[in-house]
Scaffold this motif. Structure first.
Motif, PDB file in Angstrom:
ATOM      1  N   GLY A 107       0.849  -1.192   0.000  1.00 22.16           N
ATOM      2  CA  GLY A 107       0.000   0.000   0.000  1.00 22.16           C
ATOM      3  C   GLY A 107       0.882   1.239   0.000  1.00 22.16           C
ATOM      4  O   GLY A 107       2.039   1.203  -0.450  1.00 22.16           O
ATOM      5  N   THR A 108       0.358   2.326   0.553  1.00 23.54           N
ATOM      6  CA  THR A 108       1.090   3.592   0.588  1.00 23.54           C
ATOM      7  C   THR A 108       2.489   3.407   1.173  1.00 23.54           C
ATOM      8  O   THR A 108       3.494   3.809   0.574  1.00 23.54           O
ATOM      9  CB  THR A 108       0.308   4.607   1.469  1.00 23.54           C
ATOM     10  N   MET A 109       2.576   2.781   2.340  1.00 26.99           N
ATOM     11  CA  MET A 109       3.859   2.681   3.033  1.00 26.99           C
ATOM     12  C   MET A 109       4.754   1.601   2.440  1.00 26.99           C
ATOM     13  O   MET A 109       5.965   1.796   2.279  1.00 26.99           O
ATOM     14  CB  MET A 109       3.650   2.419   4.531  1.00 26.99           C
TER      15      MET A 109
ATOM     16  N   GLU B  17       2.155  -8.914  -1.514  1.00 27.67           N
ATOM     17  CA  GLU B  17       0.842  -8.254  -1.560  1.00 27.67           C
ATOM     18  C   GLU B  17      -0.183  -9.308  -1.996  1.00 27.67           C
ATOM     19  O   GLU B  17      -0.175  -9.752  -3.138  1.00 27.67           O
ATOM     20  CB  GLU B  17       0.875  -7.069  -2.543  1.00 27.67           C
ATOM     21  N   PRO B  18      -1.074  -9.713  -1.069  1.00 22.24           N
ATOM     22  CA  PRO B  18      -2.007 -10.802  -1.399  1.00 22.24           C
ATOM     23  C   PRO B  18      -3.132 -10.383  -2.343  1.00 22.24           C
ATOM     24  O   PRO B  18      -3.720 -11.235  -3.006  1.00 22.24           O
ATOM     25  CB  PRO B  18      -2.586 -11.198  -0.029  1.00 22.24           C
TER      26      PRO B  18
ATOM     27  N   CYS C  18       4.194  -3.807   6.509  1.00 17.53           N
ATOM     28  CA  CYS C  18       3.395  -2.597   6.217  1.00 17.53           C
ATOM     29  C   CYS C  18       1.961  -2.988   5.875  1.00 17.53           C
ATOM     30  O   CYS C  18       1.370  -2.450   4.930  1.00 17.53           O
ATOM     31  CB  CYS C  18       3.996  -1.818   5.050  1.00 17.53           C
ATOM     32  N   ALA C  19       1.400  -3.944   6.608  1.00 18.26           N
ATOM     33  CA  ALA C  19       0.011  -4.368   6.380  1.00 18.26           C
ATOM     34  C   ALA C  19      -0.932  -3.382   7.084  1.00 18.26           C
ATOM     35  O   ALA C  19      -0.476  -2.533   7.859  1.00 18.26           O
ATOM     36  CB  ALA C  19      -0.166  -5.784   6.923  1.00 18.26           C
TER      37      ALA C  19
ATOM     38  N   GLU D 108      -3.541  -1.358   9.534  1.00 15.15           N
ATOM     39  CA  GLU D 108      -3.439  -1.119  10.980  1.00 15.15           C
ATOM     40  C   GLU D 108      -4.539  -1.888  11.715  1.00 15.15           C
ATOM     41  O   GLU D 108      -5.561  -1.313  12.135  1.00 15.15           O
ATOM     42  CB  GLU D 108      -3.528   0.394  11.248  1.00 15.15           C
TER      43      GLU D 108
ATOM     44  N   LYS E 251      -2.119  -8.128  12.118  1.00 14.16           N
ATOM     45  CA  LYS E 251      -0.654  -8.038  12.283  1.00 14.16           C
ATOM     46  C   LYS E 251      -0.149  -9.154  13.203  1.00 14.16           C
ATOM     47  O   LYS E 251       0.914  -9.730  12.960  1.00 14.16           O
ATOM     48  CB  LYS E 251      -0.266  -6.661  12.841  1.00 14.16           C
TER      49      LYS E 251
ATOM     50  N   CYS F 189       5.790  -1.380  10.696  1.00 16.34           N
ATOM     51  CA  CYS F 189       5.585   0.050  10.413  1.00 16.34           C
ATOM     52  C   CYS F 189       4.304   0.529  11.101  1.00 16.34           C
ATOM     53  O   CYS F 189       3.777   1.583  10.780  1.00 16.34           O
ATOM     54  CB  CYS F 189       5.507   0.237   8.897  1.00 16.34           C
TER      55      CYS F 189
ATOM     56  N   SER G 133       1.371   2.172  13.194  1.00 16.98           N
ATOM     57  CA  SER G 133       1.243   3.542  13.693  1.00 16.98           C
ATOM     58  C   SER G 133       1.027   3.569  15.201  1.00 16.98           C
ATOM     59  O   SER G 133       1.315   4.578  15.843  1.00 16.98           O
ATOM     60  CB  SER G 133       0.051   4.230  13.026  1.00 16.98           C
TER      61      SER G 133
ATOM     62  N   HIS H 198       8.705   3.143  12.378  1.00 14.80           N
ATOM     63  CA  HIS H 198       7.576   3.974  11.986  1.00 14.80           C
ATOM     64  C   HIS H 198       8.067   5.003  10.968  1.00 14.80           C
ATOM     65  O   HIS H 198       8.482   6.106  11.332  1.00 14.80           O
ATOM     66  CB  HIS H 198       6.966   4.630  13.241  1.00 14.80           C
ATOM     67  N   PHE H 199       8.056   4.556   9.696  1.00 22.42           N
ATOM     68  CA  PHE H 199       8.450   5.451   8.599  1.00 22.42           C
ATOM     69  C   PHE H 199       7.381   6.523   8.441  1.00 22.42           C
ATOM     70  O   PHE H 199       6.219   6.316   8.768  1.00 22.42           O
ATOM     71  CB  PHE H 199       8.544   4.664   7.287  1.00 22.42           C
TER      72      PHE H 199
ATOM     73  N   ASN I 122       5.353   9.264   5.801  1.00 19.33           N
ATOM     74  CA  ASN I 122       4.799   9.261   4.443  1.00 19.33           C
ATOM     75  C   ASN I 122       4.934  10.655   3.823  1.00 19.33           C
ATOM     76  O   ASN I 122       4.573  11.630   4.493  1.00 19.33           O
ATOM     77  CB  ASN I 122       3.313   8.850   4.576  1.00 19.33           C
TER      78      ASN I 122
ATOM     79  N   ILE J 295      -2.214  10.954   5.369  1.00 16.06           N
ATOM     80  CA  ILE J 295      -2.056   9.607   5.950  1.00 16.06           C
ATOM     81  C   ILE J 295      -3.085   8.656   5.333  1.00 16.06           C
ATOM     82  O   ILE J 295      -2.786   7.494   5.037  1.00 16.06           O
ATOM     83  CB  ILE J 295      -2.238   9.650   7.490  1.00 16.06           C
TER      84      ILE J 295
ATOM     85  N   ASN K 209      -6.882   4.904   7.570  1.00 12.10           N
ATOM     86  CA  ASN K 209      -5.757   4.526   8.423  1.00 12.10           C
ATOM     87  C   ASN K 209      -5.774   5.318   9.732  1.00 12.10           C
ATOM     88  O   ASN K 209      -5.501   4.769  10.810  1.00 12.10           O
ATOM     89  CB  ASN K 209      -4.455   4.747   7.645  1.00 12.10           C
TER      90      ASN K 209
HETATM   91  P1  NAD Z   1      -2.596   0.685   2.950  1.00 15.87           P
HETATM   92  O1  NAD Z   1      -4.003   0.334   3.231  1.00 15.87           O
HETATM   93  O2  NAD Z   1      -2.296   1.718   1.911  1.00 15.87           O
HETATM   94  O3  NAD Z   1      -1.779  -0.639   2.530  1.00 15.87           O
HETATM   95  C1  NAD Z   1      -1.880  -1.872   3.187  1.00 15.87           C
HETATM   96  C2  NAD Z   1      -1.615  -2.971   2.149  1.00 15.87           C
HETATM   97  O4  NAD Z   1      -1.522  -4.229   2.827  1.00 15.87           O
HETATM   98  C3  NAD Z   1      -2.746  -3.097   1.120  1.00 15.87           C
HETATM   99  O5  NAD Z   1      -2.193  -3.102  -0.175  1.00 15.87           O
HETATM  100  C4  NAD Z   1      -3.386  -4.437   1.464  1.00 15.87           C
HETATM  101  O6  NAD Z   1      -3.927  -5.122   0.330  1.00 15.87           O
HETATM  102  C5  NAD Z   1      -2.198  -5.191   2.053  1.00 15.87           C
HETATM  103  N1  NAD Z   1      -2.595  -6.328   2.904  1.00 15.87           N
HETATM  104  C6  NAD Z   1      -3.789  -6.603   3.470  1.00 15.87           C
HETATM  105  N2  NAD Z   1      -3.719  -7.761   4.165  1.00 15.87           N
HETATM  106  C7  NAD Z   1      -2.447  -8.214   4.044  1.00 15.87           C
HETATM  107  C8  NAD Z   1      -1.750  -9.354   4.508  1.00 15.87           C
HETATM  108  N3  NAD Z   1      -2.358 -10.277   5.260  1.00 15.87           N
HETATM  109  N4  NAD Z   1      -0.459  -9.508   4.172  1.00 15.87           N
HETATM  110  C9  NAD Z   1       0.168  -8.588   3.411  1.00 15.87           C
HETATM  111  N5  NAD Z   1      -0.436  -7.484   2.942  1.00 15.87           N
HETATM  112  C10 NAD Z   1      -1.727  -7.296   3.256  1.00 15.87           C
HETATM  113  O7  NAD Z   1      -1.946   1.088   4.340  1.00 15.87           O
HETATM  114  P2  NAD Z   1      -0.694   2.040   4.606  1.00 15.87           P
HETATM  115  O8  NAD Z   1      -1.178   3.442   4.698  1.00 15.87           O
HETATM  116  O9  NAD Z   1       0.394   1.674   3.667  1.00 15.87           O
HETATM  117  O10 NAD Z   1      -0.308   1.600   6.097  1.00 15.87           O
HETATM  118  C11 NAD Z   1       0.428   0.403   6.348  1.00 15.87           C
HETATM  119  C12 NAD Z   1       0.927   0.433   7.786  1.00 15.87           C
HETATM  120  O11 NAD Z   1       1.780   1.580   7.952  1.00 15.87           O
HETATM  121  C13 NAD Z   1      -0.191   0.587   8.822  1.00 15.87           C
HETATM  122  O12 NAD Z   1       0.146  -0.100   9.987  1.00 15.87           O
HETATM  123  C14 NAD Z   1      -0.213   2.095   9.073  1.00 15.87           C
HETATM  124  O13 NAD Z   1      -0.765   2.414  10.326  1.00 15.87           O
HETATM  125  C15 NAD Z   1       1.261   2.421   8.996  1.00 15.87           C
HETATM  126  N6  NAD Z   1       1.607   3.809   8.647  1.00 15.87           N
HETATM  127  C16 NAD Z   1       0.881   4.493   7.723  1.00 15.87           C
HETATM  128  C17 NAD Z   1       1.252   5.799   7.401  1.00 15.87           C
HETATM  129  C18 NAD Z   1       0.524   6.596   6.354  1.00 15.87           C
HETATM  130  O14 NAD Z   1       0.762   7.818   6.264  1.00 15.87           O
HETATM  131  N7  NAD Z   1      -0.340   6.010   5.556  1.00 15.87           N
HETATM  132  C19 NAD Z   1       2.378   6.388   8.041  1.00 15.87           C
HETATM  133  C20 NAD Z   1       3.104   5.621   8.959  1.00 15.87           C
HETATM  134  C21 NAD Z   1       2.713   4.333   9.267  1.00 15.87           C
END
Ligand code: NAD
Length: 289
Positions: free
Chosen positions: A22-24, A43-44, A95-96, A98, A103, A123, A125, A146-147, A149, A241, A245
């Motif tokens: 995903g984003t992270m 990525e499943p 980075c799955a 939240e 997790k 990663c 939050s 905790h990277f 974005n 963010i 999330n």
């Molecule tokens: P996101 O929803 O964009 O991406 C999550 C990805 O994980 C999706 O592509 C999803 O299909 C995939 N996924 C779902 N189930 C899975 C599994 N069982 N195994 C592997 N992948 C799976 O979320 P995000 O914004 O990238 O956030 C990811 C993590 O990073 C979260 O814990 C979030 O809290 C944390 N985070 C997010 C930000 C932000 O700004 N978005 C910043 C810092 C930390």
């Protein structure tokens, strides 16, 4: 060779695993390949993987155009549908979404699949690292990374050292971050660590002001941006963010601290229910269309 140098050498030679594109996950993957490392990206969801491939290619193209990235990074990413592909990695960045249950079961699965020497970084939050580490047989090799974005553009990482995290694990994580050109701030474990324990309250209060009709979103953000010189106000930060999330993160904080101030105000929840998740969908508290 000491444990430390053996770990660092293995991290150099072996691909790094990233779980969730995903984003992270895509941002972490981009930073790793730009630093010359190979990545196994799990990525499943097939549609999410297609979107991630496109975003990664686009972002790499842009970085090259700006003269900030190496000319050739093709072939450094191995795409996978399942964590089983991580059986040869020495370091995993999870980075799955939240979600604590998700997790926790992922960490148990990673523990079964990955070599015993592999370090697991989440990663997350807000989920305490100790809860994830407890699902593994190697709590000393688990920590939080905790990277911020967007990952390739943000200089500093909040590094969470849990009670069981060993010095060797810290050294390996800090060496990897150094290779990515990241600065670090090391913080103790606990719900939301330091950043989100504070930031999520700020976002919740900003959204509550909008709900009450006391100020609109543009005004709330303008106060932070103009008076305090913050690059982004709390609502624009929430849009960046991803409002889904942010809501998940607030739910973890509320559950873990028992503090109802982390409850998402009604308008916030309504935006998420209507699919307005912030920048990634073109609309949240602000319009990006
Ligand atoms: P996101 O929803 O964009 O991406 C999550 C990805 O994980 C999706 O592509 C999803 O299909 C995939 N996924 C779902 N189930 C899975 C599994 N069982 N195994 C592997 N992948 C799976 O979320 P995000 O914004 O990238 O956030 C990811 C993590 O990073 C979260 O814990 C979030 O809290 C944390 N985070 C997010 C930000 C932000 O700004 N978005 C910043 C810092 C930390």
């Amino acid at each position: 060779m000491t444990e430390n140098t053996r770990g660092a050498a293995q991290d150099r030679a072996e691909p790094v695993g990233v779980v969730g594109a995903g984003t992270m996950g895509v941002g972490v993957c981009q930073s790793l390949i730009q630093a010359g490392l190979d990545v196994v990206l799990v990525e499943p969801d097939a549609r999410a993987a297609d979107g991630a491939r496109e975003r990664l290619a686009q972002s790499l193209r842009l970085t090259r155009l700006l003269g900030r990235g190496p000319a050739e990074v093709g072939g450094r990413v191995q795409w996978a549908h399942s964590p089983e592909a991580l059986d040869g990695v020495g370091f995993v960045v999870e980075c799955a979404p939240e979600n604590r249950d998700l997790k926790e079961s992922l960490f148990a699965e990673l523990d079964r699949i990955c070599p015993p020497r592999a370090v697991f970084a989440s990663c997350t939050s807000a989920i305490p690292i100790a809860l994830l580490a407890a699902r593994t047989s190697r709590p000393e090799r688990v920590l939080g990374l905790h990277f911020m974005n967007p990952v390739p553009l943000k200089d500093t990482v909040e590094v969470v050292r849990a009670e069981a995290t060993s010095q060797e694990t810290m050294d390996r994580a800090l060496a990897l971050l150094g290779r990515l050109g990241k600065e670090t701030v090391v913080v103790p474990d606990g719900p939301g660590f330091v950043l989100n324990r504070v930031l999520m309250l700020c976002i919740a209060q900003a959204a509550a002001l909008v709900d009450e009709g006391a100020a609109d979103g543009a005004t709330v953000d303008a106060v932070f941006e103009k008076c305090l010189g913050h690059p982004m106000g709390p609502l624009r930060t929430a849009d960046l963010i991803g409002l889904d999330n942010v809501m998940d993160t607030m739910a973890v904080l509320r559950e873990q601290t028992g503090d109802d101030r982390y409850a998402a105000p009604p308008t916030f929840a309504a935006l998420v229910a209507d699919g307005h998740l912030g920048r990634k969908t073109g609309k949240g508290f602000h319009d990006y269309s």
